[in-house]
Design a protein around this motif. Structure first.
Motif, mmCIF file in Angstrom:
data_model
loop_
_atom_site.group_PDB
_atom_site.id
_atom_site.type_symbol
_atom_site.label_atom_id
_atom_site.label_comp_id
_atom_site.label_asym_id
_atom_site.label_seq_id
_atom_site.Cartn_x
_atom_site.Cartn_y
_atom_site.Cartn_z
ATOM 1 N N ALA A 82 6.567 6.996 -10.584
ATOM 2 C CA ALA A 82 6.329 6.511 -9.226
ATOM 3 C C ALA A 82 4.868 6.127 -9.124
ATOM 4 O O ALA A 82 3.994 6.829 -9.638
ATOM 5 C CB ALA A 82 6.671 7.592 -8.207
ATOM 6 N N GLU A 83 4.610 5.016 -8.469
ATOM 7 C CA GLU A 83 3.246 4.512 -8.364
ATOM 8 C C GLU A 83 2.952 4.097 -6.936
ATOM 9 O O GLU A 83 3.761 3.433 -6.290
ATOM 10 C CB GLU A 83 3.079 3.313 -9.288
ATOM 11 C CG GLU A 83 1.663 3.051 -9.688
ATOM 12 C CD GLU A 83 1.586 2.020 -10.785
ATOM 13 O OE1 GLU A 83 0.823 1.071 -10.602
ATOM 14 O OE2 GLU A 83 2.290 2.172 -11.800
ATOM 15 N N GLN A 84 1.795 4.520 -6.430
ATOM 16 C CA GLN A 84 1.327 4.123 -5.103
ATOM 17 C C GLN A 84 -0.187 4.052 -5.123
ATOM 18 O O GLN A 84 -0.839 4.986 -5.593
ATOM 19 C CB GLN A 84 1.759 5.131 -4.035
ATOM 20 C CG GLN A 84 3.189 5.023 -3.642
ATOM 21 C CD GLN A 84 3.493 5.953 -2.485
ATOM 22 O OE1 GLN A 84 2.726 6.848 -2.164
ATOM 23 N NE2 GLN A 84 4.618 5.732 -1.862
ATOM 24 N N GLU A 85 -0.700 2.958 -4.606
ATOM 25 C CA GLU A 85 -2.144 2.780 -4.471
ATOM 26 C C GLU A 85 -2.888 3.116 -5.758
ATOM 27 O O GLU A 85 -3.893 3.819 -5.752
ATOM 28 C CB GLU A 85 -2.669 3.604 -3.301
ATOM 29 C CG GLU A 85 -2.049 3.214 -1.967
ATOM 30 C CD GLU A 85 -2.509 4.096 -0.816
ATOM 31 O OE1 GLU A 85 -3.470 4.871 -0.984
ATOM 32 O OE2 GLU A 85 -1.892 3.986 0.244
ATOM 33 N N GLY A 86 -2.373 2.637 -6.879
ATOM 34 C CA GLY A 86 -3.044 2.819 -8.154
ATOM 35 C C GLY A 86 -2.824 4.159 -8.817
ATOM 36 O O GLY A 86 -3.258 4.380 -9.933
ATOM 37 N N GLU A 87 -2.168 5.092 -8.144
ATOM 38 C CA GLU A 87 -1.873 6.394 -8.735
ATOM 39 C C GLU A 87 -0.443 6.400 -9.230
ATOM 40 O O GLU A 87 0.440 5.825 -8.599
ATOM 41 C CB GLU A 87 -2.021 7.511 -7.696
ATOM 42 C CG GLU A 87 -3.434 7.798 -7.264
ATOM 43 C CD GLU A 87 -3.473 9.003 -6.338
ATOM 44 O OE1 GLU A 87 -3.081 10.094 -6.786
ATOM 45 O OE2 GLU A 87 -3.861 8.829 -5.184
ATOM 46 N N SER A 88 -0.210 7.074 -10.340
ATOM 47 C CA SER A 88 1.160 7.199 -10.813
ATOM 48 C C SER A 88 1.414 8.634 -11.254
ATOM 49 O O SER A 88 0.494 9.363 -11.606
ATOM 50 C CB SER A 88 1.438 6.217 -11.952
ATOM 51 O OG SER A 88 0.715 6.583 -13.083
ATOM 52 N N ALA A 89 2.672 9.001 -11.197
ATOM 53 C CA ALA A 89 3.082 10.346 -11.601
ATOM 54 C C ALA A 89 4.521 10.291 -12.069
ATOM 55 O O ALA A 89 5.296 9.432 -11.635
ATOM 56 C CB ALA A 89 2.937 11.315 -10.432
ATOM 57 N N LEU A 90 4.876 11.197 -12.969
ATOM 58 C CA LEU A 90 6.255 11.315 -13.418
ATOM 59 C C LEU A 90 7.004 12.267 -12.517
ATOM 60 O O LEU A 90 6.466 13.297 -12.085
ATOM 61 C CB LEU A 90 6.315 11.822 -14.853
ATOM 62 C CG LEU A 90 5.797 10.893 -15.940
ATOM 63 C CD1 LEU A 90 5.918 11.572 -17.300
ATOM 64 C CD2 LEU A 90 6.522 9.563 -15.930
ATOM 65 N N PHE A 91 8.261 11.933 -12.233
ATOM 66 C CA PHE A 91 9.159 12.773 -11.457
ATOM 67 C C PHE A 91 10.508 12.791 -12.140
ATOM 68 O O PHE A 91 10.891 11.826 -12.796
ATOM 69 C CB PHE A 91 9.372 12.214 -10.043
ATOM 70 C CG PHE A 91 8.193 12.361 -9.149
ATOM 71 C CD1 PHE A 91 8.051 13.485 -8.365
ATOM 72 C CD2 PHE A 91 7.227 11.379 -9.088
ATOM 73 C CE1 PHE A 91 6.957 13.622 -7.537
ATOM 74 C CE2 PHE A 91 6.138 11.510 -8.263
ATOM 75 C CZ PHE A 91 5.994 12.636 -7.481
ATOM 76 N N CYS A 142 8.814 4.520 -2.250
ATOM 77 C CA CYS A 142 8.954 5.182 -0.943
ATOM 78 C C CYS A 142 9.698 6.502 -1.066
ATOM 79 O O CYS A 142 9.364 7.482 -0.414
ATOM 80 C CB CYS A 142 9.683 4.267 0.039
ATOM 81 S SG CYS A 142 8.712 2.835 0.507
ATOM 82 N N LEU A 143 10.717 6.519 -1.912
ATOM 83 C CA LEU A 143 11.514 7.730 -2.097
ATOM 84 C C LEU A 143 10.657 8.879 -2.603
ATOM 85 O O LEU A 143 10.829 10.026 -2.210
ATOM 86 C CB LEU A 143 12.632 7.434 -3.098
ATOM 87 C CG LEU A 143 13.591 8.550 -3.436
ATOM 88 C CD1 LEU A 143 14.409 8.941 -2.223
ATOM 89 C CD2 LEU A 143 14.499 8.126 -4.576
ATOM 90 N N LEU A 144 9.710 8.555 -3.458
ATOM 91 C CA LEU A 144 8.840 9.564 -4.056
ATOM 92 C C LEU A 144 7.405 9.355 -3.593
ATOM 93 O O LEU A 144 6.482 9.331 -4.391
ATOM 94 C CB LEU A 144 8.927 9.493 -5.583
ATOM 95 C CG LEU A 144 10.311 9.740 -6.162
ATOM 96 C CD1 LEU A 144 10.347 9.405 -7.644
ATOM 97 C CD2 LEU A 144 10.756 11.168 -5.908
ATOM 98 N N ALA A 145 7.222 9.212 -2.285
ATOM 99 C CA ALA A 145 5.880 9.014 -1.734
ATOM 100 C C ALA A 145 4.981 10.143 -2.215
ATOM 101 O O ALA A 145 5.264 11.321 -1.993
ATOM 102 C CB ALA A 145 5.941 8.974 -0.217
ATOM 103 N N LEU A 146 3.912 9.780 -2.907
ATOM 104 C CA LEU A 146 3.073 10.787 -3.554
ATOM 105 C C LEU A 146 2.444 11.764 -2.575
ATOM 106 O O LEU A 146 2.210 12.918 -2.911
ATOM 107 C CB LEU A 146 2.000 10.108 -4.410
ATOM 108 C CG LEU A 146 2.525 9.291 -5.594
ATOM 109 C CD1 LEU A 146 1.366 8.696 -6.379
ATOM 110 C CD2 LEU A 146 3.409 10.125 -6.490
ATOM 111 N N GLU A 147 2.201 11.326 -1.336
ATOM 112 C CA GLU A 147 1.592 12.263 -0.386
ATOM 113 C C GLU A 147 2.513 13.445 -0.082
ATOM 114 O O GLU A 147 2.053 14.521 0.269
ATOM 115 C CB GLU A 147 1.161 11.557 0.908
ATOM 116 C CG GLU A 147 2.251 10.865 1.675
ATOM 117 C CD GLU A 147 2.438 9.407 1.266
ATOM 118 O OE1 GLU A 147 3.267 8.753 1.904
ATOM 119 O OE2 GLU A 147 1.785 8.933 0.330
ATOM 120 N N GLU A 148 3.824 13.275 -0.254
ATOM 121 C CA GLU A 148 4.758 14.392 -0.066
ATOM 122 C C GLU A 148 4.541 15.475 -1.112
ATOM 123 O O GLU A 148 4.939 16.604 -0.922
ATOM 124 C CB GLU A 148 6.215 13.920 -0.191
ATOM 125 C CG GLU A 148 6.794 13.287 1.033
ATOM 126 C CD GLU A 148 8.278 13.059 0.858
ATOM 127 O OE1 GLU A 148 9.061 13.859 1.420
ATOM 128 O OE2 GLU A 148 8.654 12.105 0.171
#
Length: 153
Positions: A82-91, A142-148
């Protein structure tokens, strides 16, 4: 692994079919032990160790408000980026079963319907008919919004 933006991984939650864009999929693993983490949202069922990386696992049934079911041999965890605003993370996304990889050229994409009534429409990017079955295309961003997940990453 296929990398075209026109390819989708189709999976199910119960009798309902969903898909995500294939470029977001890193791998699929069999459902296995997930270590629970205290004081997390109910849909965040825990974390798993994936070759030394700690990956949060989201149960899509819970995220969507579906009833829990028994884990079976078909239950899988889709590892996505998942990627948002240049940040990415694995889920990890726990799903009931994996069905197929489909190419967009073989069907027409429908726009996201307007539901109203508080339905989280941002999770949905559209949908398509696949052999008489409607498949919902999910928006992983959106499903994995990083702020959550800030407290857990």
């Amino acid at each position: 692994m296929l990398t075209s933006n026109k390819e989708f991984l189709v999976f199910s939650l119960g009798n309902d079919a969903f898909s995500i864009r294939l470029p977001r999929v890193r791998e699929i693993v069999a459902a296995r032990h997930v270590t629970r983490v205290p004081e997390t949202p109910p849909f965040l069922i825990g974390v798993l160790n994936l070759r030394g990386k700690i990956v949060p696992v989201v149960d899509l049934r819970r995220k969507f408000g579906f009833a829990d079911v028994q884990v079976t041999r078909d239950t899988s965890i889709i590892i996505v980026e998942a990627e948002q605003e240049g940040e990415s993370a694995l889920f990890g996304l726990r799903v009931d079963a994996i069905h197929s990889v489909e190419k967009k050229q073989s069907f027409s994409m429908d726009e996201t319907p307007k539901f109203g009534l508080g339905v989280e429409e941002s999770y949905i990017d559209g949908g398509f008919d696949l052999n008489g079955r409607y498949v919902v295309l999910l928006n992983t961003g959106c499903l994995l919004a990083l702020e959550e997940f800030d407290a857990f990453l």
